[in-house]
Design a protein around this motif. Structure first.
Motif, short mmCIF file in Angstrom:
data_model
loop_
_atom_site.label_atom_id
_atom_site.label_comp_id
_atom_site.label_asym_id
_atom_site.label_seq_id
_atom_site.Cartn_x
_atom_site.Cartn_y
_atom_site.Cartn_z
N ILE A 38 0.85 -1.20 0.00
CA ILE A 38 0.00 0.00 0.00
C ILE A 38 0.88 1.25 0.00
N ASP A 39 0.58 2.20 -0.87
CA ASP A 39 1.31 3.47 -0.82
C ASP A 39 0.36 4.63 -1.08
N ALA A 40 0.57 5.69 -0.31
CA ALA A 40 -0.26 6.89 -0.46
C ALA A 40 -0.06 7.54 -1.82
N THR A 63 11.70 9.06 -0.67
CA THR A 63 13.15 9.24 -0.68
C THR A 63 13.85 8.30 -1.66
N SER A 64 13.28 7.11 -1.87
CA SER A 64 13.94 6.13 -2.74
C SER A 64 14.01 6.58 -4.19
N GLY A 65 13.24 7.60 -4.54
CA GLY A 65 13.34 8.16 -5.90
C GLY A 65 14.15 9.43 -5.93
N CYS A 118 17.62 9.97 -4.48
CA CYS A 118 18.87 9.66 -3.76
C CYS A 118 19.86 9.04 -4.73
N ASP A 119 21.04 8.70 -4.25
CA ASP A 119 21.90 7.87 -5.10
C ASP A 119 21.99 6.48 -4.50
N GLY A 120 22.67 5.59 -5.17
CA GLY A 120 22.52 4.17 -4.86
C GLY A 120 23.81 3.43 -4.59
N HIS A 138 16.16 4.26 7.92
CA HIS A 138 17.45 3.79 7.37
C HIS A 138 18.39 4.94 6.99
N GLU A 139 18.00 6.19 7.26
CA GLU A 139 18.82 7.38 6.96
C GLU A 139 19.49 7.24 5.59
N GLY A 140 20.81 7.32 5.53
CA GLY A 140 21.49 7.28 4.24
C GLY A 140 21.86 5.89 3.78
N ILE A 155 19.11 2.07 0.64
CA ILE A 155 19.27 1.33 -0.61
C ILE A 155 20.12 0.09 -0.33
N CYS A 156 21.20 0.31 0.39
CA CYS A 156 22.07 -0.82 0.75
C CYS A 156 21.35 -1.84 1.63
N LEU A 157 20.67 -1.35 2.66
CA LEU A 157 20.10 -2.27 3.66
C LEU A 157 18.75 -2.87 3.24
C1 LIG Z 1 20.71 12.57 -1.10
C2 LIG Z 1 20.55 11.14 -0.63
C3 LIG Z 1 21.50 10.20 -0.98
C4 LIG Z 1 21.36 8.88 -0.55
N1 LIG Z 1 22.29 7.95 -0.94
C5 LIG Z 1 22.17 6.67 -0.54
C6 LIG Z 1 23.12 5.71 -0.95
O1 LIG Z 1 24.04 6.00 -1.71
N2 LIG Z 1 22.98 4.43 -0.48
C7 LIG Z 1 21.96 4.07 0.38
O2 LIG Z 1 21.91 2.92 0.79
N3 LIG Z 1 21.02 4.96 0.75
C8 LIG Z 1 21.11 6.25 0.32
N4 LIG Z 1 20.19 7.18 0.73
C9 LIG Z 1 19.15 6.77 1.69
C10 LIG Z 1 17.96 6.11 1.03
O3 LIG Z 1 17.53 6.88 -0.06
C11 LIG Z 1 16.82 5.94 2.05
O4 LIG Z 1 17.30 5.34 3.23
C12 LIG Z 1 15.70 5.08 1.48
O5 LIG Z 1 15.30 5.55 0.21
C13 LIG Z 1 14.50 5.06 2.43
O6 LIG Z 1 13.53 4.21 1.85
P1 LIG Z 1 12.09 4.05 2.50
O7 LIG Z 1 11.40 3.00 1.73
O8 LIG Z 1 12.22 3.87 3.98
O9 LIG Z 1 11.39 5.47 2.32
P2 LIG Z 1 10.61 6.11 1.02
O10 LIG Z 1 11.32 5.79 -0.23
O11 LIG Z 1 10.41 7.52 1.38
O12 LIG Z 1 9.26 5.31 1.03
C14 LIG Z 1 8.23 5.55 1.97
C15 LIG Z 1 6.92 5.42 1.24
O13 LIG Z 1 5.88 5.44 2.20
C16 LIG Z 1 4.77 6.10 1.64
N5 LIG Z 1 3.95 6.56 2.76
C17 LIG Z 1 4.28 7.41 3.75
N6 LIG Z 1 3.29 7.56 4.62
C18 LIG Z 1 2.28 6.77 4.19
C19 LIG Z 1 0.98 6.49 4.66
N7 LIG Z 1 0.49 7.05 5.77
N8 LIG Z 1 0.22 5.64 3.94
C20 LIG Z 1 0.68 5.07 2.81
N9 LIG Z 1 1.91 5.30 2.32
C21 LIG Z 1 2.70 6.13 3.01
C22 LIG Z 1 5.39 7.23 0.83
O14 LIG Z 1 4.52 7.67 -0.21
C23 LIG Z 1 6.65 6.54 0.27
O15 LIG Z 1 6.45 6.02 -1.03
C24 LIG Z 1 20.28 8.50 0.28
C25 LIG Z 1 19.29 9.45 0.60
C26 LIG Z 1 19.42 10.76 0.14
C27 LIG Z 1 18.35 11.76 0.47
#
Ligand SMILES: Cc1cc2nc3c(=O)[nH]c(=O)nc-3n(C[C@H](O)[C@H](O)[C@H](O)COP(=O)(O)OP(=O)(O)OC[C@H]3O[C@@H](n4cnc5c(N)ncnc54)[C@H](O)[C@@H]3O)c2cc1C
Length: 405
Positions: free
Chosen positions: A34-36, A43-45, A47-49, A352-354, A357-359
């Motif tokens: 489920i996604d809003a 954030t996953s769209g 960032c870098d990877g 997962h902060e930065g 993608i790795c974790l």
């Molecule tokens: C500049 C930058 C560089 C980075 N570089 C790296 C890197 O080199 N290597 C690495 O490992 N990581 C990197 N990261 C970190 C990585 O991008 C994030 O840790 C990761 O993308 C987090 O993923 P996520 O799925 O937790 O969050 P998101 O990708 O933000 O996904 C959360 C999803 O939840 C949905 N959502 C939120 N609330 C609700 C709700 N109430 N109901 C339904 N849906 C909801 C949102 O729409 C979203 O799609 C970087 C980040 C940044 C900003």
């Protein structure tokens, strides 16, 4: 109102939620993802990877990174969308001898995870990457590290989850939860009522608002990072580059807040990769500015100036664009993964902060294990959501709400 009955309702389909859905669905669990919005709108769209081990916190998080990295090739082979995963290896660049001394303990911890890290003095560094500045001290080479396109990887995992039987519900969000004792009995969403055995909270930077809906405190805060992308041109480096100073920018927020060093005040830690399309992507900064996703002239200027200091030939390349993303930061620097003791059928996977993608792969595997009542291969009890306690009225005011913008 339609009724969706499932084993696992995964709320949030960024790379973390999509990975949880993929690993659970391929084991035969019924999954509702489920996604809003859509999977890459968080954030996953943005960032870098870098699939890195050498930049992680020593201990459990580093072990998780090493395990996740090992899983990547097999997972990528199972995907229908090519995530552009390339085991390029990485270089941790040492600006000066002082930096070399300061990372000694960290290097030992990386090696302790079975990850080779080879010191290259200046001449060997320049043999490996001839476009690097001869003013740099040297580098550690980490040949087992890799890069992946995070946007494609997220889409590929969501797609593979669906191919394995998961049902996607985009543009769908929870409206409220019905609790019975210490369990969620049902979740009302904009697409209908969901009744699941387990609810996975993987909402990235919006996790605090989601946790608040059932009384769990997940103190995830957005930490902005800016990136700069150049025009396409001939690749100048083969590996992913990251400065050793990046470790301070990432892992010591208090030092960043109080230092007199202007670059460190921006949370600047140099990193650079050349994408398969031929664009150079470089970064990055770290700042607590709420949900503000704008880039700043000073952040972009610092990234470009630093990149040229490390790779001088970049001065001849045009900048195409800059963008930023919000890292899901947790105050103790560790992700939040595990079953909640407060609401027993909630499994949390966020913060997962930065490193998300790795974790992502090990996180998905752990969540699938927890949903099946199996012990994960690593003891993740230090990452428990219970370490932050229940949501109180005072903390609820800080939690905000999901913003669809
Ligand atoms: C500049 C930058 C560089 C980075 N570089 C790296 C890197 O080199 N290597 C690495 O490992 N990581 C990197 N990261 C970190 C990585 O991008 C994030 O840790 C990761 O993308 C987090 O993923 P996520 O799925 O937790 O969050 P998101 O990708 O933000 O996904 C959360 C999803 O939840 C949905 N959502 C939120 N609330 C609700 C709700 N109430 N109901 C339904 N849906 C909801 C949102 O729409 C979203 O799609 C970087 C980040 C940044 C900003």
């Amino acid at each position: 109102m339609p009724l969706i009955e499932t084993d696992l309702a995964v709320i949030g389909a960024g790379i973390i939620g999509s990975s949880c859905a993929f690993h659970a669905a391929r084991r035969g669990l019924r999954v509702a993802l489920i996604d809003a919005r859509q999977p890459t709108r968080g954030t996953s769209g943005e960032c870098d990877g870098y699939v890195a081990i050498s930049s992680k916190k020593p201990g459990l998080v580093m072990e998780m990174a090493a395990a996740s990295k090992r899983m990547y090739p097999e997972v990528c082979a199972a995907l229908r969308i090519d995530p552009q995963y390339h085991p390029t290896g990485g270089l941790m660049i040492l600006e000066d001898e002082e930096t070399f001394q300061s990372v000694a303990g960290h290097v030992e911890a990386v090696r302790g995870c079975g990850v080779p890290m080879t010191f290259l003095d200046r001449s060997r560094m320049l043999e490996a990457e001839p476009t690097l500045s001869p003013a740099l001290f040297g580098a550690y080479e980490v040949p087992v590290e890799a890069v992946v396109n995070p946007y494609r990887m997220t889409l590929a995992l969501a797609d593979a989850a669906r191919a394995a039987g998961a049902v996607a519900h985009w543009e769908t969000r929870p409206l409220g939860f019905e609790l019975e004792g210490k369990r969620i009995k049902a979740m009302d969403t904009t697409a209908g009522r969901v009744v699941a055995q387990h609810y996975v909270f993987s909402a990235g930077i919006w996790s605090r608002a989601l946790g608040a809906m059932v009384g769990i405190d997940l103190p995830v805060a957005p930490r902005r990072g800016e990136l700069v992308v150049t025009e396409r041109c001939k690749g100048m480096v083969k590996r992913y580059l990251q400065s050793a100073r990046y470790l301070t920018a990432k892992g010591k927020p208090d030092e960043v807040a109080t230092t007199a060093d202007p670059l460190m005040r921006l949370g600047h830690g140099f990193c650079l990769e050349w994408t398969p399309e031929g664009n150079c992507m470089m970064g990055s900064s770290r700042a607590f500015v709420g949900y503000d996703r704008r880039t700043t002239p000073w952040g972009v200027a610092a990234i470009v100036q630093e990149a040229i200091r490390y790779v001088p030939a970049l001065a001849r390349v045009n900048i195409l664009r800059s963008f930023s993303g919000l890292r899901p930061f947790v105050p103790d620097g560790k992700p939040i993964i595990g079953r909640s003791g407060l609401v027993e059928n909630v499994i949390v996977a966020t913060g997962h902060e930065g490193d998300g993608i790795c974790l992502s792969q090990i996180t998905g595997e752990i969540v699938a294990d927890l949903a099946q009542g199996r012990a994960p291969r690593l003891d993740v009890s230090p990452l428990t959501p219970d370490r932050f306690g229940a949501m109180t009225a005072e903390k609820r005011a800080e939690a905000g709400a999901f913003e669809a913008a």
